[in-house]
Scaffold this motif. Structure first.
Motif, PDB file in Angstrom:
ATOM      1  N   SER A   1     -50.640  33.716  82.199  1.00 14.27           N
ATOM      2  CA  SER A   1     -49.540  34.686  82.227  1.00 14.27           C
ATOM      3  C   SER A   1     -50.025  36.081  82.591  1.00 14.27           C
ATOM      4  CB  SER A   1     -48.835  34.742  80.867  1.00 14.27           C
ATOM      5  OG  SER A   1     -49.669  35.338  79.906  1.00 14.27           O
TER       6      SER A   1
ATOM      7  N   HIS B   1     -41.516  36.575  88.389  1.00 13.74           N
ATOM      8  CA  HIS B   1     -41.997  35.292  88.893  1.00 13.74           C
ATOM      9  C   HIS B   1     -41.396  34.974  90.260  1.00 13.74           C
ATOM     10  CE1 HIS B   1     -43.163  33.664  84.632  1.00 13.74           C
ATOM     11  NE2 HIS B   1     -43.923  34.656  85.044  1.00 13.74           N
TER      12      HIS B   1
ATOM     13  N   ASN C   1     -48.786  33.746  87.928  1.00 16.58           N
ATOM     14  CA  ASN C   1     -47.976  33.581  86.712  1.00 16.58           C
ATOM     15  C   ASN C   1     -46.788  32.654  86.915  1.00 16.58           C
ATOM     16  OD1 ASN C   1     -49.671  35.487  85.686  1.00 16.58           O
ATOM     17  ND2 ASN C   1     -48.112  37.044  85.315  1.00 16.58           N
TER      18      ASN C   1
ATOM     19  N   ASP D   1     -39.762  21.084  82.558  1.00 18.31           N
ATOM     20  CA  ASP D   1     -40.123  22.106  81.577  1.00 18.31           C
ATOM     21  C   ASP D   1     -40.274  23.488  82.202  1.00 18.31           C
ATOM     22  OD1 ASP D   1     -42.390  21.639  83.026  1.00 18.31           O
ATOM     23  OD2 ASP D   1     -43.666  21.120  81.317  1.00 18.31           O
TER      24      ASP D   1
ATOM     25  N   SER E   1     -52.724  27.059  80.847  1.00 15.81           N
ATOM     26  CA  SER E   1     -51.578  27.967  80.869  1.00 15.81           C
ATOM     27  C   SER E   1     -52.040  29.383  81.199  1.00 15.81           C
ATOM     28  CB  SER E   1     -50.871  27.959  79.515  1.00 15.81           C
ATOM     29  OG  SER E   1     -50.435  26.655  79.185  1.00 15.81           O
TER      30      SER E   1
ATOM     31  N   VAL F   1     -41.023  22.389  90.801  1.00 21.81           N
ATOM     32  CA  VAL F   1     -40.936  22.737  89.381  1.00 21.81           C
ATOM     33  C   VAL F   1     -40.493  21.519  88.582  1.00 21.81           C
ATOM     34  CG1 VAL F   1     -39.824  24.221  87.673  1.00 21.81           C
ATOM     35  CG2 VAL F   1     -40.381  25.123  89.936  1.00 21.81           C
TER      36      VAL F   1
ATOM     37  N   TYR G   1     -48.889  25.168  77.492  1.00 22.81           N
ATOM     38  CA  TYR G   1     -48.356  23.892  77.952  1.00 22.81           C
ATOM     39  C   TYR G   1     -49.459  22.838  77.862  1.00 22.81           C
ATOM     40  CZ  TYR G   1     -44.495  26.560  79.999  1.00 22.81           C
ATOM     41  OH  TYR G   1     -43.409  27.371  80.184  1.00 22.81           O
TER      42      TYR G   1
ATOM     43  N   ARG H   1     -42.371  24.540  84.543  1.00 21.46           N
ATOM     44  CA  ARG H   1     -43.670  24.886  85.122  1.00 21.46           C
ATOM     45  C   ARG H   1     -43.908  24.111  86.414  1.00 21.46           C
ATOM     46  NH1 ARG H   1     -48.357  21.773  81.615  1.00 21.46           N
ATOM     47  NH2 ARG H   1     -47.203  19.855  81.199  1.00 21.46           N
TER      48      ARG H   1
ATOM     49  N   LEU I   1     -46.999  29.100  85.862  1.00 20.51           N
ATOM     50  CA  LEU I   1     -47.096  28.898  84.412  1.00 20.51           C
ATOM     51  C   LEU I   1     -48.344  28.134  83.978  1.00 20.51           C
ATOM     52  CD1 LEU I   1     -43.381  28.210  83.389  1.00 20.51           C
ATOM     53  CD2 LEU I   1     -44.594  30.391  83.581  1.00 20.51           C
ATOM     54  N   HIS I   2     -48.847  27.242  84.810  1.00 17.36           N
ATOM     55  CA  HIS I   2     -50.143  26.610  84.532  1.00 17.36           C
ATOM     56  C   HIS I   2     -50.831  26.348  85.865  1.00 17.36           C
ATOM     57  CE1 HIS I   2     -49.078  22.074  85.060  1.00 17.36           C
ATOM     58  NE2 HIS I   2     -48.189  22.797  85.690  1.00 17.36           N
TER      59      HIS I   2
ATOM     60  N   THR J   1     -55.366  21.597  84.334  1.00 16.24           N
ATOM     61  CA  THR J   1     -54.657  22.875  84.319  1.00 16.24           C
ATOM     62  C   THR J   1     -54.783  23.582  82.974  1.00 16.24           C
ATOM     63  OG1 THR J   1     -52.557  21.894  83.586  1.00 16.24           O
ATOM     64  CG2 THR J   1     -52.972  21.993  85.966  1.00 16.24           C
TER      65      THR J   1
END
Length: 239
Positions: free
Chosen positions: A49, A117, A54, A194, A47, A191, A21, A196, A57-58, A45
């Motif tokens: 995983s 998640h 996680n 997108d 990204s 959130v 991202y 994240r 996402l970032h 930030t």
């Protein structure tokens, strides 16, 4: 943590696919391990995983502060909310309701990663505090994540995290932090479009909560919650 244990035992695992991202720069808080005053600073930030964060996402890229790649891998986080009353904010209630509905219909809606998640998000250690002077600290109200490393062999212990942050209300114990500790704020919707995490800048007045434990004990009142949504998600046999 498990990845490092597997590596130590000589086991190999597939490298996770990281969706990249665009980086975002936000204003967060740094609590140095050397005892110098906590302060605001820009954080950019990256990204992720492959850790307990996680689901965001970032996250802020803290590798330059923790020095070693090992300390970065051995990171963790917990969450706290500063509220003007004892009620769960409407935005959080709606998000919890939507997530629980998705879990009930999980065979139709969610893949394995999405379920993971959700487990990470709702099983995360979480505290809630009532801010008595909430008119003064209006822009400090909201949700925060505390990022820290538990790389005991790579970083010095941080003895300067305020007690109200380090205390684990559910376990009636205190967490142990190594190296600099960082606090970032999440927007009310949590959130973005997108998918994240949506961050926002920490207000300068937040630093008032990091100076004097005695004063904070009169300003921040812990709220104890029976977290039924955590019990429900934690009890689902989805693996």
């Amino acid at each position: 943590m498990f990845a490092s244990i597997w590596s130590f035992l000589g086991w190999k695992e597939e490298e996770p696919v990281i969706q990249n991202y665009p980086p975002v720069t936000i204003v967060g808080v740094r609590i140095p391990a050397d005892g110098t005053p906590a302060h605001l600073l820009p954080l950019t930030t990256t990204s992720v995983s492959s850790a307990t964060d996680n689901f965001l996402l970032h996250v802020p890229d803290l590798r330059s502060y923790w020095i070693s790649e090992q300390a970065w891998r051995l990171r963790d986080l917990h969450r706290f909310d500063l509220q003007k009353d004892g009620c769960v904010p409407l935005s959080q209630h709606r998000q919890q309701t939507d997530d629980l509905k998705s879990l009930i219909r999980m065979g139709q809606c969610l893949n394995r990663e999405q379920i993971l998640h959700l487990r990470q998000r709702y099983l995360l250690p979480q505290q809630r505090f009532f801010v008595q002077q909430h008119n003064t600290y209006h822009y400090c109200l909201g949700t925060y994540y505390v990022f820290y490393s538990f790389a005991v062999d790579d970083l010095p212990i941080n003895k300067f995290v305020p007690r109200w942050i380090e205390e684990d209300i559910d376990a009636h114990s205190s967490l142990c932090y190594f190296g600099d500790v960082f606090v970032v704020k999440i927007s009310p919707d949590e959130v973005g479009q997108d998918g994240r995490a949506a961050y926002e800048d920490v207000d300068p007045l937040f630093l008032d909560f990091l100076v004097d434990d005695a004063a904070c004990s009169k300003t921040l009142i812990p709220l104890l919650h029976q977290r039924e949504e955590q019990k429900m998600i934690g009890s689902l046999n989805i693996f």
